[in-house]
Design a protein around this motif. Sequence first.
Motif, PDB file in Angstrom:
ATOM      1  N   GLU A 188       0.821  -1.211   0.000  1.00 59.30           N
ATOM      2  CA  GLU A 188       0.000   0.000   0.000  1.00 59.30           C
ATOM      3  C   GLU A 188       0.855   1.262   0.000  1.00 59.30           C
ATOM      4  OE1 GLU A 188      -1.646  -1.400   3.955  1.00 59.30           O
ATOM      5  OE2 GLU A 188      -1.797   0.769   4.213  1.00 59.30           O
ATOM      6  N   VAL A 189       2.147   1.105   0.236  1.00 59.70           N
ATOM      7  CA  VAL A 189       3.048   2.252   0.238  1.00 59.70           C
ATOM      8  C   VAL A 189       4.455   1.704   0.078  1.00 59.70           C
ATOM      9  CG1 VAL A 189       3.074   2.181   2.789  1.00 59.70           C
ATOM     10  CG2 VAL A 189       3.827   4.247   1.631  1.00 59.70           C
ATOM     11  N   GLY A 190       5.348   2.494  -0.515  1.00 63.16           N
ATOM     12  CA  GLY A 190       6.725   2.034  -0.651  1.00 63.16           C
ATOM     13  C   GLY A 190       7.461   2.730  -1.774  1.00 63.16           C
ATOM     14  N   GLY A 196       3.325  10.432   8.911  1.00 57.50           N
ATOM     15  CA  GLY A 196       3.510   9.085   8.379  1.00 57.50           C
ATOM     16  C   GLY A 196       2.334   8.155   8.641  1.00 57.50           C
ATOM     17  N   GLY A 197       2.089   7.298   7.660  1.00 63.51           N
ATOM     18  CA  GLY A 197       1.118   6.224   7.847  1.00 63.51           C
ATOM     19  C   GLY A 197      -0.319   6.656   7.680  1.00 63.51           C
ATOM     20  N   SER A 198      -1.194   5.687   7.780  1.00 64.95           N
ATOM     21  CA  SER A 198      -2.633   5.946   7.750  1.00 64.95           C
ATOM     22  C   SER A 198      -3.297   4.802   8.506  1.00 64.95           C
ATOM     23  CB  SER A 198      -3.157   6.002   6.308  1.00 64.95           C
ATOM     24  OG  SER A 198      -3.097   4.734   5.702  1.00 64.95           O
ATOM     25  N   ILE A 199      -4.544   5.006   8.828  1.00 64.00           N
ATOM     26  CA  ILE A 199      -5.308   3.989   9.553  1.00 64.00           C
ATOM     27  C   ILE A 199      -6.540   3.667   8.721  1.00 64.00           C
ATOM     28  CG2 ILE A 199      -6.737   3.572  11.607  1.00 64.00           C
ATOM     29  CD1 ILE A 199      -3.972   3.632  12.551  1.00 64.00           C
ATOM     30  N   THR A 215      -7.771   7.099   7.066  1.00 61.79           N
ATOM     31  CA  THR A 215      -7.549   8.354   7.785  1.00 61.79           C
ATOM     32  C   THR A 215      -6.071   8.749   7.771  1.00 61.79           C
ATOM     33  OG1 THR A 215      -9.372   7.881   9.305  1.00 61.79           O
ATOM     34  CG2 THR A 215      -7.769   9.485  10.042  1.00 61.79           C
ATOM     35  N   TRP A 216      -5.827  10.027   7.500  1.00 60.47           N
ATOM     36  CA  TRP A 216      -4.477  10.586   7.588  1.00 60.47           C
ATOM     37  C   TRP A 216      -4.519  11.831   8.475  1.00 60.47           C
ATOM     38  CZ3 TRP A 216      -7.068   9.588   3.034  1.00 60.47           C
ATOM     39  CH2 TRP A 216      -6.544   8.615   2.171  1.00 60.47           C
ATOM     40  N   VAL A 217      -3.331  12.341   8.807  1.00 59.58           N
ATOM     41  CA  VAL A 217      -3.254  13.594   9.549  1.00 59.58           C
ATOM     42  C   VAL A 217      -2.428  14.594   8.748  1.00 59.58           C
ATOM     43  CG1 VAL A 217      -2.528  14.697  11.689  1.00 59.58           C
ATOM     44  CG2 VAL A 217      -3.416  12.362  11.740  1.00 59.58           C
ATOM     45  N   ARG A 246      -0.421  14.530  15.387  1.00 61.33           N
ATOM     46  CA  ARG A 246      -0.619  13.113  15.029  1.00 61.33           C
ATOM     47  C   ARG A 246      -1.314  12.370  16.166  1.00 61.33           C
ATOM     48  NH1 ARG A 246       2.948   9.094  16.381  1.00 61.33           N
ATOM     49  NH2 ARG A 246       4.782  10.432  16.360  1.00 61.33           N
ATOM     50  N   LYS A 247      -0.789  12.533  17.371  1.00 59.64           N
ATOM     51  CA  LYS A 247      -1.382  11.800  18.493  1.00 59.64           C
ATOM     52  C   LYS A 247      -2.776  12.330  18.826  1.00 59.64           C
ATOM     53  CE  LYS A 247       2.958  10.434  20.607  1.00 59.64           C
ATOM     54  NZ  LYS A 247       3.754  10.361  21.840  1.00 59.64           N
ATOM     55  N   MET A 288      -5.409  11.203  16.339  1.00 51.18           N
ATOM     56  CA  MET A 288      -5.723   9.784  16.531  1.00 51.18           C
ATOM     57  C   MET A 288      -6.574   9.565  17.779  1.00 51.18           C
ATOM     58  SD  MET A 288      -4.408   7.902  14.163  1.00 51.18           S
ATOM     59  CE  MET A 288      -5.451   9.108  13.413  1.00 51.18           C
ATOM     60  N   GLU A 301       0.736  -1.378   8.094  1.00 51.05           N
ATOM     61  CA  GLU A 301       0.674  -1.169   6.644  1.00 51.05           C
ATOM     62  C   GLU A 301       1.227  -2.380   5.906  1.00 51.05           C
ATOM     63  OE1 GLU A 301       1.387   3.573   6.071  1.00 51.05           O
ATOM     64  OE2 GLU A 301       3.115   2.381   6.622  1.00 51.05           O
ATOM     65  N   ASN A 302       0.678  -2.652   4.729  1.00 51.24           N
ATOM     66  CA  ASN A 302       1.224  -3.691   3.853  1.00 51.24           C
ATOM     67  C   ASN A 302       2.410  -3.107   3.103  1.00 51.24           C
ATOM     68  OD1 ASN A 302      -0.799  -5.844   4.203  1.00 51.24           O
ATOM     69  ND2 ASN A 302      -2.184  -4.287   3.404  1.00 51.24           N
ATOM     70  N   ARG A 303       3.592  -3.564   3.439  1.00 50.01           N
ATOM     71  CA  ARG A 303       4.808  -3.094   2.763  1.00 50.01           C
ATOM     72  C   ARG A 303       5.579  -4.284   2.230  1.00 50.01           C
ATOM     73  NH1 ARG A 303       6.974   2.085   3.798  1.00 50.01           N
ATOM     74  NH2 ARG A 303       5.566   3.390   5.030  1.00 50.01           N
ATOM     75  N   ASP A 312      11.275  -3.367   1.765  1.00 48.52           N
ATOM     76  CA  ASP A 312      11.088  -2.011   2.289  1.00 48.52           C
ATOM     77  C   ASP A 312      11.807  -1.887   3.626  1.00 48.52           C
ATOM     78  OD1 ASP A 312      10.082   0.437   3.208  1.00 48.52           O
ATOM     79  OD2 ASP A 312       8.165   0.109   2.183  1.00 48.52           O
ATOM     80  N   ASP A 341       6.897   6.675  14.521  1.00 44.55           N
ATOM     81  CA  ASP A 341       6.475   8.017  14.110  1.00 44.55           C
ATOM     82  C   ASP A 341       5.290   7.980  13.151  1.00 44.55           C
ATOM     83  OD1 ASP A 341       7.815   6.910  12.010  1.00 44.55           O
ATOM     84  OD2 ASP A 341       9.026   8.687  11.548  1.00 44.55           O
ATOM     85  N   HIS A 342       4.671   6.796  13.029  1.00 44.33           N
ATOM     86  CA  HIS A 342       3.486   6.691  12.177  1.00 44.33           C
ATOM     87  C   HIS A 342       2.211   6.700  13.017  1.00 44.33           C
ATOM     88  CE1 HIS A 342       5.200   5.116   8.104  1.00 44.33           C
ATOM     89  NE2 HIS A 342       5.789   6.209   8.517  1.00 44.33           N
ATOM     90  N   MET A 343       1.107   6.731  12.303  1.00 50.32           N
ATOM     91  CA  MET A 343      -0.163   6.812  13.000  1.00 50.32           C
ATOM     92  C   MET A 343      -0.459   5.527  13.761  1.00 50.32           C
ATOM     93  SD  MET A 343      -2.124   8.920  10.098  1.00 50.32           S
ATOM     94  CE  MET A 343      -3.746   8.549  10.697  1.00 50.32           C
ATOM     95  N   ALA A 344      -1.149   5.688  14.881  1.00 53.88           N
ATOM     96  CA  ALA A 344      -1.405   4.561  15.768  1.00 53.88           C
ATOM     97  C   ALA A 344      -2.813   4.659  16.340  1.00 53.88           C
ATOM     98  CB  ALA A 344      -0.394   4.566  16.912  1.00 53.88           C
TER      99      ALA A 344
END
Lengths: 427, 177
Positions: A92-94, A185-188, A322-324, A339-340, A343, B54-56, B60, B68-71
């Motif tokens: 999904e990312v890379g 970074g990231g998403s949920i 969801t992203w921030v 970010r926190k 969430m 995440e699917n990586r 990767d 540092d990613h969403m949680a």
Amino acid sequence: MSVDVNDLIDMDRGRVDRSIFWNDDLYQLELERIFARCWLFVAHESQLSKPGDFVTTWMGEDHVIVVRDRSGVNQVLLNTCPHRGNRVCHAEVGQVRGFVCNYHGWSFGLDGKLRGVYEAPAFERTPGFDMGDIGLKTASVAAYKGLIFATFDPDPPTLEDFLGDFRWYLDVILDNDPDGTEFVGGSIRSVLACNWKIASENFAGDALHAGWTHESAAQALFGQSVPRLSDDPDSFAANVNGHGWEFNLDLVGNAATLGDRQILRYLREREREVTERLGEIRSRMVGSISSANVFPNLSFLPGQNAFRTWHPRGPRTSELQTWVLVNKGMPEELKVAYRKGAMRTFSPSGVFEMDDGENWEYSTQANQGFVTRNQPLYYGLGLGTEIEHPDMPGHVFRGQINDANQRAFYRRWAELLTDPPTAASGR
Amino acid sequence: MTGERARNVDFDAVLALEVAAFYALEARLLDGERYPEWLELLTADVHYWIPGVENRYRADRTCSYSADHMAYFDDTLEDLRMRVARFQSGAAFAEDPPTRHVHVVSNVEVEATPDPQELVAHSVVIDYRNRGDQVGDTLYGRREDRLRRVDGNLLIARRRVVLAHSVLPSKNLNTFL
């Protein structure tokens, strides 16, 4: 379709037929005439900083790869091999140099062009086989201040025209700082058993639910209820082309839910600079009690800075991502705080969001009943409240406790569903 | 990790049983929505973390989850108290009638640390949830805890729960894992 879509909504009276949240034929029409046609949000530019950076996402139920190609152009590629249809990207990312299908080894460049095939001599001997004719289907791509949109409409309006004057409002969050924005970074991702429109219309205009649905979170965070908004003289609903933003001008009402003093200090300290940049009204919208939706399914909350898309999964299910969003120039510790905080409030474990899903699921699932889904829904709140405002563009309504943006959302929905696609659409 | 390293050579049966019993108690408190009592199982400096997954690709260098990613949770004790306050506000309409939870904890392994008052515990957590007359859903995760002995009792000083789900299979995460 034997149903006339225009019979399903009566926006002059504020009535909606519930079949729009249930009917499978209408849903297929939505995939064709809304999701295969509108400009859809697919990524933030900050997610794609180098060639080969990619994310995958959905445009309706079509899976796509958003990737920065070697020339630095962001491409949106349909994630399906033109040989047998398998996915060519499974993460999904890379970061990749290209995409290779696991099935028969067809490989594609970052621009989606076919670069190589396994057992090439056999293909080369085949009459009519031409690598140059074959590739991943591409979408048109455009960006507005960091947000990348794509469309499969073969003859789309410009993104500027699609967003129209809603850009004036979008700048509140996308352009309140000269350095622009980025996603943390990231998403949920999560799944709700609700129709995508119920979630989207909520963000487009439903300030009414904030004080009631979210009483538990307000009590937990502040020891008091969400302030009553119906008599707020500086509260508005504004919409353009079906996009909606409901807001007041309290600067920090949403942001306060993040429970972080440094965020409130940041917003207050920047108010003068933002006023110089965007004017007084928009400077007061940056973190105010508000919510917004870009038609059809990109929603966000100024203040909490939570961005999300509601991907349709049939008429009765949605996948939420969801992203921030933060200002790029913000100190690192503030990005962490956003970010926190986002969430903790608006994620599947967030104290606000936790109370939304149940409402939307029953608003959808109740329509399983034949009699139930023949009962009209009331969308008349705030009929007759439209005003002319000297500064605010689009359709502006007095009072954010209002169904005006929801009505505009469904007007736009009906307009698109009743507009047949041109012959080339989706091909 | 080699097989020998992966194997816990200093197996302490009494300690392993104590940790398993501690987790059974914790699961019973969570199933019973006894959240204030659950908070008492945490140290004042607890970090409670359930990262998004995440699917990586294997190549990767970024892990499928990172700090540092969403949680779902990235919480201090104060944050957790706020969440408990929501449950207890009397206005959490989406929890009334209550959700039925069954937390199952298994695969408990205990490792010593250089600090005699602290140990690392691995476990697997499963939570089956059911609301109203719905079918319900099941969450799976692998936990790594840092447990600290304070006044003779074990407390959770750090918890990481890595879910087996890249897409949460439901609308919310309305419990602790």
